[in-house]
Design a protein around this motif. Structure first.
Motif, short mmCIF file in Angstrom:
data_model
loop_
_atom_site.label_atom_id
_atom_site.label_comp_id
_atom_site.label_asym_id
_atom_site.label_seq_id
_atom_site.Cartn_x
_atom_site.Cartn_y
_atom_site.Cartn_z
N LEU A 15 0.75 -1.04 0.07
CA LEU A 15 -0.03 0.03 0.03
C LEU A 15 0.62 1.32 -0.19
O LEU A 15 0.45 2.26 -0.71
CB LEU A 15 -0.92 0.28 0.98
N THR A 16 1.87 1.16 0.91
CA THR A 16 2.81 2.55 0.64
C THR A 16 3.77 2.57 -0.49
O THR A 16 3.72 3.75 -0.83
CB THR A 16 3.87 2.13 2.15
N MET A 20 1.45 6.52 -3.21
CA MET A 20 0.81 7.40 -2.21
C MET A 20 1.72 8.63 -1.85
O MET A 20 2.88 8.39 -1.79
CB MET A 20 0.30 6.62 -0.96
N HIS A 24 -0.14 11.07 2.78
CA HIS A 24 -1.38 10.24 2.80
C HIS A 24 -0.41 8.54 3.29
O HIS A 24 -1.31 8.09 3.87
CB HIS A 24 -1.70 9.63 1.48
N CYS A 28 -1.91 6.45 6.46
CA CYS A 28 -2.28 4.96 6.01
C CYS A 28 -1.32 4.34 7.23
O CYS A 28 -2.04 3.36 7.63
CB CYS A 28 -1.74 4.77 4.93
N ALA A 32 -3.45 1.82 9.60
CA ALA A 32 -3.15 0.37 9.59
C ALA A 32 -2.87 -0.26 11.06
O ALA A 32 -3.17 -1.38 11.05
CB ALA A 32 -2.30 0.11 8.27
N CYS A 54 -6.21 1.63 7.12
CA CYS A 54 -5.26 2.49 6.07
C CYS A 54 -6.06 3.51 5.45
O CYS A 54 -5.91 4.68 5.47
CB CYS A 54 -4.64 1.65 4.90
N ILE A 55 -7.42 3.03 4.92
CA ILE A 55 -8.45 3.90 4.18
C ILE A 55 -8.86 5.02 5.19
O ILE A 55 -8.77 6.24 4.95
CB ILE A 55 -9.56 3.14 3.70
N ARG A 58 -5.85 7.53 5.87
CA ARG A 58 -5.72 8.59 4.72
C ARG A 58 -6.70 9.67 4.58
O ARG A 58 -6.43 10.89 4.39
CB ARG A 58 -5.57 7.79 3.24
#
Length: 78
Positions: A15-16, A20, A24, A28, A32, A54-55, A58
């Motif tokens: 994800l990172t 992003m 963000h 996240c 997370a 995470c969502i 952000r």
């Protein structure tokens, strides 16, 4: 238990690195961690909790950055 943390770490790395920005990513990562711990204790769903955290993280970081930008604009206008 160790495998769960490895899954969370791999998920966070993906994800990172998914393009992003740094602001963000910080939101996240914090989200997370909190989501992963909460998901773990709520039925061993650490990965699902980490993604959800995470969502949310952000979203909160973006909202906080917008509020700071608005405050700076108000100070400049005065």
């Amino acid at each position: 238990m160790k495998a769960g943390f490895i899954k969370v770490a791999l998920t966070m790395a993906v994800l990172t690195s998914a393009g992003m920005g740094t602001a963000h990513a910080a939101g996240c990562l914090k989200g997370a961690v909190v989501g992963g711990v909460a998901g773990h204790y709520a039925g061993h769903h650490a990965v699902v909790g980490a993604v959800g955290g995470c969502i949310v993280g952000r979203h909160v970081a973006k909202k906080h950055a917008q509020e700071q930008a608005e405050q700076r604009q108000q100070v400049r206008a005065e």
